[in-house]
Design a protein around this motif. Structure first.
Motif, PDB file in Angstrom:
ATOM      1  N   ASN A 136       0.807  -1.221   0.000  1.00  0.00           N
ATOM      2  CA  ASN A 136       0.000   0.000   0.000  1.00  0.00           C
ATOM      3  C   ASN A 136       0.837   1.267   0.000  1.00  0.00           C
ATOM      4  O   ASN A 136       0.371   2.322  -0.455  1.00  0.00           O
ATOM      5  CB  ASN A 136      -0.927   0.015   1.221  1.00  0.00           C
ATOM      6  CG  ASN A 136      -2.032  -1.016   1.127  1.00  0.00           C
ATOM      7  OD1 ASN A 136      -2.386  -1.467   0.037  1.00  0.00           O
ATOM      8  ND2 ASN A 136      -2.569  -1.415   2.257  1.00  0.00           N
ATOM      9  N   ASN A 137       2.066   1.184   0.526  1.00  0.00           N
ATOM     10  CA  ASN A 137       2.875   2.398   0.674  1.00  0.00           C
ATOM     11  C   ASN A 137       4.002   2.524  -0.332  1.00  0.00           C
ATOM     12  O   ASN A 137       4.570   3.609  -0.479  1.00  0.00           O
ATOM     13  CB  ASN A 137       3.463   2.455   2.091  1.00  0.00           C
ATOM     14  CG  ASN A 137       2.412   2.762   3.133  1.00  0.00           C
ATOM     15  OD1 ASN A 137       2.050   3.916   3.355  1.00  0.00           O
ATOM     16  ND2 ASN A 137       1.888   1.724   3.768  1.00  0.00           N
ATOM     17  N   ILE A 138       4.338   1.452  -1.014  1.00  0.00           N
ATOM     18  CA  ILE A 138       5.467   1.502  -1.938  1.00  0.00           C
ATOM     19  C   ILE A 138       5.152   2.356  -3.158  1.00  0.00           C
ATOM     20  O   ILE A 138       6.046   2.817  -3.859  1.00  0.00           O
ATOM     21  CB  ILE A 138       5.870   0.068  -2.361  1.00  0.00           C
ATOM     22  CG1 ILE A 138       7.346   0.042  -2.759  1.00  0.00           C
ATOM     23  CG2 ILE A 138       4.982  -0.457  -3.477  1.00  0.00           C
ATOM     24  CD1 ILE A 138       7.889  -1.355  -2.935  1.00  0.00           C
ATOM     25  N   GLN A 139       3.834   2.610  -3.373  1.00  0.00           N
ATOM     26  CA  GLN A 139       3.441   3.443  -4.502  1.00  0.00           C
ATOM     27  C   GLN A 139       3.930   4.878  -4.367  1.00  0.00           C
ATOM     28  O   GLN A 139       4.048   5.591  -5.352  1.00  0.00           O
ATOM     29  CB  GLN A 139       1.920   3.436  -4.642  1.00  0.00           C
ATOM     30  CG  GLN A 139       1.319   2.055  -4.827  1.00  0.00           C
ATOM     31  CD  GLN A 139      -0.193   2.071  -4.852  1.00  0.00           C
ATOM     32  OE1 GLN A 139      -0.800   2.927  -5.464  1.00  0.00           O
ATOM     33  NE2 GLN A 139      -0.806   1.123  -4.175  1.00  0.00           N
ATOM     34  N   ALA A 140       4.187   5.295  -3.128  1.00  0.00           N
ATOM     35  CA  ALA A 140       4.643   6.661  -2.892  1.00  0.00           C
ATOM     36  C   ALA A 140       6.095   6.871  -3.309  1.00  0.00           C
ATOM     37  O   ALA A 140       6.561   8.006  -3.394  1.00  0.00           O
ATOM     38  CB  ALA A 140       4.482   7.025  -1.415  1.00  0.00           C
ATOM     39  N   PHE A 141       6.811   5.781  -3.571  1.00  0.00           N
ATOM     40  CA  PHE A 141       8.220   5.878  -3.918  1.00  0.00           C
ATOM     41  C   PHE A 141       8.413   5.753  -5.430  1.00  0.00           C
ATOM     42  O   PHE A 141       7.466   5.649  -6.197  1.00  0.00           O
ATOM     43  CB  PHE A 141       9.010   4.791  -3.190  1.00  0.00           C
ATOM     44  CG  PHE A 141       8.904   4.895  -1.692  1.00  0.00           C
ATOM     45  CD1 PHE A 141       9.720   5.758  -0.981  1.00  0.00           C
ATOM     46  CD2 PHE A 141       7.979   4.144  -0.989  1.00  0.00           C
ATOM     47  CE1 PHE A 141       9.614   5.865   0.393  1.00  0.00           C
ATOM     48  CE2 PHE A 141       7.863   4.243   0.383  1.00  0.00           C
ATOM     49  CZ  PHE A 141       8.685   5.112   1.080  1.00  0.00           C
ATOM     50  N   ASP A 142       9.644   5.740  -5.842  1.00  0.00           N
ATOM     51  CA  ASP A 142       9.989   5.602  -7.248  1.00  0.00           C
ATOM     52  C   ASP A 142       9.489   4.271  -7.797  1.00  0.00           C
ATOM     53  O   ASP A 142       9.368   3.281  -7.079  1.00  0.00           O
ATOM     54  CB  ASP A 142      11.524   5.685  -7.393  1.00  0.00           C
ATOM     55  CG  ASP A 142      11.933   5.846  -8.847  1.00  0.00           C
ATOM     56  OD1 ASP A 142      12.073   4.811  -9.519  1.00  0.00           O
ATOM     57  OD2 ASP A 142      12.100   6.990  -9.288  1.00  0.00           O
ATOM     58  N   LYS A 177      10.964   2.191  -9.433  1.00  0.00           N
ATOM     59  CA  LYS A 177      11.972   1.143  -9.287  1.00  0.00           C
ATOM     60  C   LYS A 177      11.691   0.275  -8.064  1.00  0.00           C
ATOM     61  O   LYS A 177      12.104  -0.876  -8.012  1.00  0.00           O
ATOM     62  CB  LYS A 177      13.364   1.767  -9.183  1.00  0.00           C
ATOM     63  CG  LYS A 177      13.840   2.424 -10.476  1.00  0.00           C
ATOM     64  CD  LYS A 177      15.215   3.030 -10.298  1.00  0.00           C
ATOM     65  CE  LYS A 177      15.685   3.698 -11.585  1.00  0.00           C
ATOM     66  NZ  LYS A 177      17.007   4.339 -11.418  1.00  0.00           N
ATOM     67  N   TRP A 178      10.997   0.855  -7.061  1.00  0.00           N
ATOM     68  CA  TRP A 178      10.667   0.066  -5.874  1.00  0.00           C
ATOM     69  C   TRP A 178       9.744  -1.078  -6.232  1.00  0.00           C
ATOM     70  O   TRP A 178       9.876  -2.177  -5.698  1.00  0.00           O
ATOM     71  CB  TRP A 178      10.007   0.967  -4.831  1.00  0.00           C
ATOM     72  CG  TRP A 178      10.978   1.797  -4.064  1.00  0.00           C
ATOM     73  CD1 TRP A 178      11.632   2.914  -4.508  1.00  0.00           C
ATOM     74  CD2 TRP A 178      11.436   1.584  -2.739  1.00  0.00           C
ATOM     75  NE1 TRP A 178      12.450   3.410  -3.526  1.00  0.00           N
ATOM     76  CE2 TRP A 178      12.344   2.620  -2.432  1.00  0.00           C
ATOM     77  CE3 TRP A 178      11.153   0.633  -1.762  1.00  0.00           C
ATOM     78  CZ2 TRP A 178      12.979   2.715  -1.206  1.00  0.00           C
ATOM     79  CZ3 TRP A 178      11.773   0.728  -0.538  1.00  0.00           C
ATOM     80  CH2 TRP A 178      12.680   1.766  -0.265  1.00  0.00           C
ATOM     81  N   TYR A 179       8.787  -0.846  -7.131  1.00  0.00           N
ATOM     82  CA  TYR A 179       7.895  -1.914  -7.566  1.00  0.00           C
ATOM     83  C   TYR A 179       8.690  -3.006  -8.271  1.00  0.00           C
ATOM     84  O   TYR A 179       8.439  -4.196  -8.088  1.00  0.00           O
ATOM     85  CB  TYR A 179       6.831  -1.370  -8.524  1.00  0.00           C
ATOM     86  CG  TYR A 179       5.493  -1.177  -7.872  1.00  0.00           C
ATOM     87  CD1 TYR A 179       4.949  -2.151  -7.047  1.00  0.00           C
ATOM     88  CD2 TYR A 179       4.761  -0.021  -8.078  1.00  0.00           C
ATOM     89  CE1 TYR A 179       3.727  -1.975  -6.437  1.00  0.00           C
ATOM     90  CE2 TYR A 179       3.536   0.176  -7.474  1.00  0.00           C
ATOM     91  CZ  TYR A 179       3.018  -0.808  -6.658  1.00  0.00           C
ATOM     92  OH  TYR A 179       1.812  -0.627  -6.061  1.00  0.00           O
ATOM     93  N   PHE A 193      10.986  -8.272  -8.349  1.00  0.00           N
ATOM     94  CA  PHE A 193      12.181  -9.105  -8.482  1.00  0.00           C
ATOM     95  C   PHE A 193      12.380  -9.960  -7.233  1.00  0.00           C
ATOM     96  O   PHE A 193      12.652 -11.167  -7.324  1.00  0.00           O
ATOM     97  CB  PHE A 193      13.401  -8.213  -8.712  1.00  0.00           C
ATOM     98  CG  PHE A 193      14.705  -8.968  -8.818  1.00  0.00           C
ATOM     99  CD1 PHE A 193      15.044  -9.626  -9.989  1.00  0.00           C
ATOM    100  CD2 PHE A 193      15.582  -9.025  -7.739  1.00  0.00           C
ATOM    101  CE1 PHE A 193      16.233 -10.326 -10.094  1.00  0.00           C
ATOM    102  CE2 PHE A 193      16.776  -9.729  -7.832  1.00  0.00           C
ATOM    103  CZ  PHE A 193      17.107 -10.377  -9.011  1.00  0.00           C
ATOM    104  N   ASN A 194      12.224  -9.353  -6.077  1.00  0.00           N
ATOM    105  CA  ASN A 194      12.405 -10.061  -4.816  1.00  0.00           C
ATOM    106  C   ASN A 194      11.409 -11.216  -4.679  1.00  0.00           C
ATOM    107  O   ASN A 194      11.781 -12.349  -4.344  1.00  0.00           O
ATOM    108  CB  ASN A 194      12.232  -9.082  -3.649  1.00  0.00           C
ATOM    109  CG  ASN A 194      12.436  -9.739  -2.296  1.00  0.00           C
ATOM    110  OD1 ASN A 194      13.538 -10.131  -1.945  1.00  0.00           O
ATOM    111  ND2 ASN A 194      11.358  -9.861  -1.530  1.00  0.00           N
ATOM    112  N   ASN A 195      10.129 -10.932  -4.956  1.00  0.00           N
ATOM    113  CA  ASN A 195       9.097 -11.965  -4.831  1.00  0.00           C
ATOM    114  C   ASN A 195       9.277 -13.071  -5.865  1.00  0.00           C
ATOM    115  O   ASN A 195       9.134 -14.263  -5.561  1.00  0.00           O
ATOM    116  CB  ASN A 195       7.714 -11.342  -4.987  1.00  0.00           C
ATOM    117  CG  ASN A 195       7.321 -10.507  -3.790  1.00  0.00           C
ATOM    118  OD1 ASN A 195       8.146 -10.248  -2.915  1.00  0.00           O
ATOM    119  ND2 ASN A 195       6.083 -10.086  -3.712  1.00  0.00           N
TER     120      ASN A 195
END
Length: 368
Positions: free
Chosen positions: A144-150, A152-154, A159-161
């Motif tokens: 829910n909060n990663i959308q506020a960042f660049d 590249k975070w997505y 990539f991690n998942n």
């Protein structure tokens, strides 16, 4: 027993849907969502059941789960990337439980097909509470909060998942073709612990980033009016001074503000400041920003040469009567047009402050 052999996969599918339904937002009612998912799953498993030579019930067809993106994209509001990222997160948990149940079953009672289902239920029973109370809420928070960042975070989250799931699936496929041993069970457990640790680390990074952003916002904004403060003004002007842009700077001082505090009280005085800040922000909304310089002083930066009509609108404060705490006592302004090569920030603020003071004295002379 042939049908029983597919029950662990059906159970993991149900758990996948449960987790994804917690993480994502449905477009339709719960009944319609569940019905469509059930129909798709029924068709999916019927096809698997009719082709036992191709689709085995030992997890070899895990990657076919990507087909679930078809109904999920229709049923949920999230885009394909978010759905895929969340699916990988679901798969890591359910695939880990499924893989461990197969390995433990193969080590204890290799010939018992039903034992896989028994161990899977046992592992789900042991892990579902900590998963629901600890890991899942943290993952939803990140989502829910990663959308506020660049953006590249997505990509990092995807990539991690994805890597976590692929590594786990690869380990599972490798162990299927080898004899089961206690060391291999430990290897699977260690991989799952590592993946969980990566989720927790990402959660900590996002939380710290949000806290840093909030602290930065607090340091650069006035708590009363919500406007950017003097520190942010200085930072913005420093950037403009180093550019070739044309801009205007207005220094504003609220007239007879002390009388407002003396006559109505400091609470009304605070409301007076906030009301003026709201009006000024609306006037400059499409062309610049307003900053609280300190006390009853404000500074505005206008991108370009500010028209006289905007200055008149500000000094007259025509919108004042709407939700005003008390009558308006007027405002004195000084305006400085800045063209390259620019002076320093300090010189600009000093000059525009002097212009405001001169206009204030002229106004005072005319009224006295």
């Amino acid at each position: 027993m042939a049908v029983v052999s597919y029950l662990p996969l059906i159970e993991t599918t149900i758990f996948n849907f449960y987790i994804l339904n917690r993480c994502c937002h449905r477009k339709y009612s719960a009944l319609k969502t569940y019905l469509i998912f059930f129909v798709f799953s029924a068709v999916f498993f019927i096809i698997i059941r009719l082709n036992p030579a191709i689709f085995k019930a030992d997890g070899r067809m895990l990657f076919l789960g990507i087909l679930y993106l078809i109904p999920l994209h229709y049923l949920y509001a999230e885009n394909i990337l978010v759905l895929f990222v969340t699916m990988c997160f679901c798969w890591v948990y359910t695939t880990g439980v499924f893989s461990l149940s197969m390995q433990i079953s193969g080590l204890i009672c290799p010939a018992a097909t039903l034992s896989v289902l028994i161990f899977e239920n046992l592992l789900f029973a042991l892990s579902i509470v900590p998963f629901n109370k600890i890991l899942l809420p943290k993952y939803i928070f990140v989502l829910n909060n990663i959308q506020a960042f660049d953006k590249k975070w997505y990509k990092y989250l995807a990539f991690n998942n994805c890597i976590g799931f692929v590594a786990l699936a690869f380990l599972h496929f490798t162990f299927l073709s080898e004899d089961i041993s206690f060391n291999k069970i430990l290897t699977t457990i260690f991989l799952l612990v590592y993946i969980v640790a990566s989720y927790l680390s990402l959660y900590k990074i996002v939380v710290d980033s949000i806290q840093y952003t909030r602290l930065e916002h607090t340091a650069m904004h006035d708590p009363l009016t919500g406007l950017a403060n003097r520190a942010q003004l200085w930072k913005t002007l420093d950037a403009l001074v180093g550019s070739s842009n044309v801009f205007s700077v207005l220094f504003m001082d609220l007239d007879r503000f002390k009388q407002i505090n003396d006559q109505y009280g400091h609470m009304i005085g605070d409301m007076y400041l906030k009301h003026f800040a709201d009006i000024a922000s609306e006037i400059f909304r499409d062309h610049g920003n307003v900053y609280r310089f300190g006390g009853d002083e404000f500074v505005a930066i206008y991108h370009g040469i500010i028209p006289q009509t905007t200055i008149d609108r500000l000094t007259e404060c025509r919108e004042w009567d709407k939700e005003a705490p008390c009558p308006f006592n007027q405002v004195s302004t000084g305006v400085l047009f800045c063209r390259p090569p620019h002076q320093s920030t300090e010189q600009i603020l000093h000059q525009v402050d002097e212009l405001m003071y001169q206009n204030k004295m002229k106004k005072h002379t005319r009224t006295s």
